[in-house]
Design a protein around this motif. Structure first.
Motif, PDB file in Angstrom:
ATOM      1  N   ARG A  55       0.839  -1.204   0.000  1.00  0.00           N
ATOM      2  CA  ARG A  55       0.000   0.000   0.000  1.00  0.00           C
ATOM      3  C   ARG A  55       0.878   1.260   0.000  1.00  0.00           C
ATOM      4  NH1 ARG A  55      -2.486  -3.994  -1.110  1.00  0.00           N
ATOM      5  NH2 ARG A  55      -4.449  -4.618  -0.133  1.00  0.00           N
ATOM      6  N   THR A  56       1.966   1.229   0.757  1.00  0.00           N
ATOM      7  CA  THR A  56       2.901   2.345   0.745  1.00  0.00           C
ATOM      8  C   THR A  56       3.506   2.513  -0.631  1.00  0.00           C
ATOM      9  OG1 THR A  56       3.440   1.929   3.071  1.00  0.00           O
ATOM     10  CG2 THR A  56       4.980   3.293   1.832  1.00  0.00           C
ATOM     11  N   ALA A  57       3.838   1.396  -1.260  1.00  0.00           N
ATOM     12  CA  ALA A  57       4.426   1.441  -2.596  1.00  0.00           C
ATOM     13  C   ALA A  57       3.434   1.977  -3.619  1.00  0.00           C
ATOM     14  CB  ALA A  57       4.903   0.048  -3.001  1.00  0.00           C
ATOM     15  N   VAL A  58       2.137   1.695  -3.437  1.00  0.00           N
ATOM     16  CA  VAL A  58       1.123   2.252  -4.337  1.00  0.00           C
ATOM     17  C   VAL A  58       1.223   3.772  -4.347  1.00  0.00           C
ATOM     18  CG1 VAL A  58      -1.340   2.659  -4.628  1.00  0.00           C
ATOM     19  CG2 VAL A  58      -0.515   0.351  -4.221  1.00  0.00           C
ATOM     20  N   LEU A  59       1.269   4.355  -3.140  1.00  0.00           N
ATOM     21  CA  LEU A  59       1.368   5.810  -3.045  1.00  0.00           C
ATOM     22  C   LEU A  59       2.692   6.305  -3.622  1.00  0.00           C
ATOM     23  CD1 LEU A  59      -0.018   6.283   0.588  1.00  0.00           C
ATOM     24  CD2 LEU A  59      -1.215   6.717  -1.555  1.00  0.00           C
ATOM     25  N   GLY A  60       3.780   5.652  -3.222  1.00  0.00           N
ATOM     26  CA  GLY A  60       5.090   6.103  -3.654  1.00  0.00           C
ATOM     27  C   GLY A  60       5.318   5.992  -5.139  1.00  0.00           C
ATOM     28  N   PHE A  61       4.984   4.862  -5.704  1.00  0.00           N
ATOM     29  CA  PHE A  61       5.297   4.647  -7.105  1.00  0.00           C
ATOM     30  C   PHE A  61       4.293   5.295  -8.050  1.00  0.00           C
ATOM     31  CE2 PHE A  61       8.433   1.865  -5.487  1.00  0.00           C
ATOM     32  CZ  PHE A  61       9.392   1.802  -6.478  1.00  0.00           C
ATOM     33  N   LEU A  62       3.133   5.661  -7.564  1.00  0.00           N
ATOM     34  CA  LEU A  62       2.275   6.519  -8.385  1.00  0.00           C
ATOM     35  C   LEU A  62       2.973   7.849  -8.631  1.00  0.00           C
ATOM     36  CD1 LEU A  62      -1.349   5.936  -7.047  1.00  0.00           C
ATOM     37  CD2 LEU A  62      -0.414   5.299  -9.260  1.00  0.00           C
ATOM     38  N   GLY A  63       3.612   8.368  -7.596  1.00  0.00           N
ATOM     39  CA  GLY A  63       4.375   9.594  -7.764  1.00  0.00           C
ATOM     40  C   GLY A  63       5.564   9.398  -8.674  1.00  0.00           C
ATOM     41  N   PHE A  64       6.176   8.228  -8.601  1.00  0.00           N
ATOM     42  CA  PHE A  64       7.353   7.945  -9.420  1.00  0.00           C
ATOM     43  C   PHE A  64       7.050   8.107 -10.905  1.00  0.00           C
ATOM     44  CE2 PHE A  64      10.533   5.250 -11.433  1.00  0.00           C
ATOM     45  CZ  PHE A  64      11.679   5.595 -10.738  1.00  0.00           C
ATOM     46  N   PHE A  65       5.817   7.782 -11.296  1.00  0.00           N
ATOM     47  CA  PHE A  65       5.494   7.879 -12.708  1.00  0.00           C
ATOM     48  C   PHE A  65       4.491   8.984 -13.031  1.00  0.00           C
ATOM     49  CE2 PHE A  65       7.196   3.637 -12.150  1.00  0.00           C
ATOM     50  CZ  PHE A  65       8.191   3.651 -13.126  1.00  0.00           C
ATOM     51  N   ALA A  66       3.922   9.599 -12.001  1.00  0.00           N
ATOM     52  CA  ALA A  66       3.112  10.787 -12.257  1.00  0.00           C
ATOM     53  C   ALA A  66       4.011  11.996 -12.486  1.00  0.00           C
ATOM     54  CB  ALA A  66       2.170  11.046 -11.081  1.00  0.00           C
ATOM     55  N   ALA A  67       5.189  11.992 -11.862  1.00  0.00           N
ATOM     56  CA  ALA A  67       6.109  13.121 -11.979  1.00  0.00           C
ATOM     57  C   ALA A  67       6.476  13.465 -13.416  1.00  0.00           C
ATOM     58  CB  ALA A  67       7.370  12.855 -11.158  1.00  0.00           C
ATOM     59  N   PRO A  68       6.815  12.473 -14.266  1.00  0.00           N
ATOM     60  CA  PRO A  68       7.133  12.835 -15.651  1.00  0.00           C
ATOM     61  C   PRO A  68       5.991  13.550 -16.362  1.00  0.00           C
ATOM     62  CG  PRO A  68       7.908  10.620 -15.188  1.00  0.00           C
ATOM     63  CD  PRO A  68       7.076  11.046 -14.011  1.00  0.00           C
ATOM     64  N   ALA A  69       4.751  13.168 -16.056  1.00  0.00           N
ATOM     65  CA  ALA A  69       3.607  13.835 -16.681  1.00  0.00           C
ATOM     66  C   ALA A  69       3.509  15.283 -16.213  1.00  0.00           C
ATOM     67  CB  ALA A  69       2.324  13.085 -16.350  1.00  0.00           C
ATOM     68  N   ILE A  70       3.663  15.494 -14.902  1.00  0.00           N
ATOM     69  CA  ILE A  70       3.614  16.857 -14.369  1.00  0.00           C
ATOM     70  C   ILE A  70       4.760  17.687 -14.945  1.00  0.00           C
ATOM     71  CG2 ILE A  70       3.749  18.239 -12.268  1.00  0.00           C
ATOM     72  CD1 ILE A  70       2.516  15.812 -10.796  1.00  0.00           C
ATOM     73  N   MET A  71       5.948  17.079 -15.003  1.00  0.00           N
ATOM     74  CA  MET A  71       7.106  17.764 -15.591  1.00  0.00           C
ATOM     75  C   MET A  71       6.822  18.157 -17.037  1.00  0.00           C
ATOM     76  SD  MET A  71       9.909  18.088 -13.623  1.00  0.00           S
ATOM     77  CE  MET A  71      11.349  17.940 -14.689  1.00  0.00           C
ATOM     78  N   GLY A  72       6.142  17.280 -17.762  1.00  0.00           N
ATOM     79  CA  GLY A  72       5.836  17.558 -19.154  1.00  0.00           C
ATOM     80  C   GLY A  72       4.956  18.783 -19.311  1.00  0.00           C
ATOM     81  N   PHE A  73       3.936  18.885 -18.480  1.00  0.00           N
ATOM     82  CA  PHE A  73       3.029  20.031 -18.566  1.00  0.00           C
ATOM     83  C   PHE A  73       3.735  21.334 -18.165  1.00  0.00           C
ATOM     84  CE2 PHE A  73      -0.393  16.835 -18.521  1.00  0.00           C
ATOM     85  CZ  PHE A  73      -1.179  17.348 -19.552  1.00  0.00           C
ATOM     86  N   VAL A  74       4.530  21.283 -17.081  1.00  0.00           N
ATOM     87  CA  VAL A  74       5.250  22.489 -16.667  1.00  0.00           C
ATOM     88  C   VAL A  74       6.264  22.894 -17.731  1.00  0.00           C
ATOM     89  CG1 VAL A  74       6.762  23.493 -14.914  1.00  0.00           C
ATOM     90  CG2 VAL A  74       4.931  21.942 -14.220  1.00  0.00           C
ATOM     91  N   SER A  75       6.952  21.895 -18.281  1.00  0.00           N
ATOM     92  CA  SER A  75       7.949  22.176 -19.311  1.00  0.00           C
ATOM     93  C   SER A  75       7.318  22.766 -20.558  1.00  0.00           C
ATOM     94  CB  SER A  75       8.711  20.897 -19.664  1.00  0.00           C
ATOM     95  OG  SER A  75       9.592  21.113 -20.739  1.00  0.00           O
ATOM     96  N   GLU A  76       6.154  22.241 -20.923  1.00  0.00           N
ATOM     97  CA  GLU A  76       5.461  22.745 -22.112  1.00  0.00           C
ATOM     98  C   GLU A  76       5.132  24.227 -21.979  1.00  0.00           C
ATOM     99  OE1 GLU A  76       3.360  21.565 -25.869  1.00  0.00           O
ATOM    100  OE2 GLU A  76       4.715  20.462 -24.568  1.00  0.00           O
ATOM    101  N   GLY A  77       4.769  24.635 -20.759  1.00  0.00           N
ATOM    102  CA  GLY A  77       4.368  26.023 -20.567  1.00  0.00           C
ATOM    103  C   GLY A  77       5.492  26.960 -20.169  1.00  0.00           C
ATOM    104  N   TYR A  78       6.459  26.439 -19.392  1.00  0.00           N
ATOM    105  CA  TYR A  78       7.463  27.336 -18.815  1.00  0.00           C
ATOM    106  C   TYR A  78       8.910  26.896 -19.042  1.00  0.00           C
ATOM    107  CZ  TYR A  78       3.234  28.775 -16.384  1.00  0.00           C
ATOM    108  OH  TYR A  78       1.955  29.188 -16.097  1.00  0.00           O
ATOM    109  N   GLY A  79       9.115  25.701 -19.604  1.00  0.00           N
ATOM    110  CA  GLY A  79      10.472  25.226 -19.835  1.00  0.00           C
ATOM    111  C   GLY A  79      10.934  24.270 -18.750  1.00  0.00           C
ATOM    112  N   LEU A  80      12.005  23.524 -19.052  1.00  0.00           N
ATOM    113  CA  LEU A  80      12.491  22.503 -18.125  1.00  0.00           C
ATOM    114  C   LEU A  80      13.153  23.104 -16.884  1.00  0.00           C
ATOM    115  CD1 LEU A  80      13.795  19.765 -20.566  1.00  0.00           C
ATOM    116  CD2 LEU A  80      12.098  19.452 -18.766  1.00  0.00           C
ATOM    117  N   ARG A  81      13.710  24.300 -16.988  1.00  0.00           N
ATOM    118  CA  ARG A  81      14.287  24.917 -15.783  1.00  0.00           C
ATOM    119  C   ARG A  81      13.204  25.132 -14.726  1.00  0.00           C
ATOM    120  NH1 ARG A  81      19.516  26.542 -16.694  1.00  0.00           N
ATOM    121  NH2 ARG A  81      20.111  26.943 -18.870  1.00  0.00           N
TER     122      ARG A  81
END
Length: 377
Positions: free
Chosen positions: A326-352
């Protein structure tokens, strides 16, 4: 206890950690090529990577049941499924196909991850020794090796499908060594007395650690190549540097965790990770970015393993595998949700700006640590 002694005590799950790291390191170095092949922009590619999170969320709920059914063969068979699943990202060329391929990778990765972490937690309970950091160090070292080899392969125009076939053949050679029975028999369902407060707090710690780690793994090569003008080999050195320093951090953390409390180590590691991520944000050239990735890797390396170790120690033994899953469910959802969030932020404001958001995210660990201390961690 030395790192070598820790790995000797837990050599079977350590091999599974290494295999998982080898695959994800290779995948991280292939990201720019795979992204180009499916014809996706930053935001769309980030969404496609959520296929992995969907697979993880699916498998981690039934992982304890599968572990009980398969017994001593569960870690070997989940690793075999991992080797089959990773053939898919190298073969597909459409966004839908890539999403489904990542879903399969998430299923196999989640199953393998829950089982191998539960085996380490069992061994910690049996031996009274801290073993989690050493095993996660095996993952990081193999991750760095996979990323480095893949960078060389990309320079030689080796296609992803071929490399993943070679990795699969290597996995087949060691499958029999991954047989290890669980220490205890666990129920299929969620026990009514599962301490959800502890699970949620530890899961949030692992979530933030793995979100930060995943952001670098998935986007560091692209940051070096696109933002800083590096070559394919220079781009691959971004995740390679992360993996190497995370291995050093986790192997060092094995010794440090025997002298300091887990929560103290997490606080110091958080400070180091924030400093490293800030360097990535302001880096004018690849070399400065590598330094930032390295410092960030040293810091964040121990946070996730300690979160999993904490939940394994803070719950009754009969609930260990279920609580870790159950802990891993929470943790590893973040592990692979992060690239998606990074993608949206990068699209609008850049990777920095996207990496700047990671630094802010890491600061949330501070109140979480004090909440765990209030519960006796």
């Amino acid at each position: 206890m030395s790192v070598l002694n820790a790995l000797r005590l837990s050599h079977i799950p350590a091999l599974a950690f290494a295999i998982l790291g080898l695959y994800w390191g290779s995948f991280a170095a292939f990201v720019p090529l795979l992204k180009e092949r499916v014809g996706a922009g930053d935001a769309l590619f980030g969404l496609l990577l959520l296929g992995t999170a969907c697979g993880l969320a699916t498998t981690m709920w039934f992982a304890p049941m599968v572990d009980r059914w398969l017994g001593r063969w569960s870690m070997a068979l989940s690793t075999f499924a991992l080797s089959v699943a990773f053939l898919l990202p190298g073969l597909v060329t459409s966004p839908v196909g890539f999403f489904l391929a990542m879903f399969a990778c998430g299923l196999a990765s989640g199953l393998t991850d829950v089982i191998m972490n539960a085996r380490v937690s069992d061994l910690e309970a049996q031996t009274g020794r801290s073993l989690m950091n050493a095993n996660h160090g095996s993952f990081s070292l193999a991750y760095a090796g996979g990323a480095f080899i893949t960078g060389l392969a990309r320079e030689a125009a080796v296609q992803p499908a071929l490399l993943f076939v070679v990795l699969g053949a290597l996995v087949l050679l060691v499958l029999a060594r991954l047989r290890m029975a669980p220490a205890l028999s666990h129920d299929d369902g969620v026990p009514v007395n599962l301490p959800w407060g502890i699970v949620i707090l530890c899961g949030a710690v692992v979530l933030i650690a793995f979100m930060s780690e995943a952001a670098v793994e998935a986007w560091s090569a692209l940051h070096v190549e696109r933002t800083l003008g590096g070559s394919a080999a220079e781009g691959a050195f971004g995740p390679t540097m992360l993996g190497l320093t995370m291995a050093v951090g986790r192997f060092s953390g094995q010794a440090v965790s025997e002298r300091l409390s887990d929560t103290s180590v997490i606080l110091w590691a958080t400070a180091m990770a924030v400093v490293g991520t800030a360097l990535v944000v302001i880096a004018p050239v690849p070399m400065v970015a590598y330094l930032g990735f390295g410092i960030m890797g040293l810091g964040v390396s121990v946070i996730g393993p300690l979160g999993l170790a904490l939940v394994g120690r803070m719950v009754p033994p009969a609930l260990r595998t279920v609580a870790i899953s159950r802990t891993a469910v929470l943790g590893f959802l973040g592990f692979f949700a992060a690239p998606a969030i990074m993608g949206f932020v990068s699209e609008g404001y850049g990777l920095r700006a996207a990496f700047g958001a990671v630094a802010l995210l890491l600061l949330i660990l501070v109140p979480l640590v004090y909440a765990l201390r209030a519960r006796g961690a």
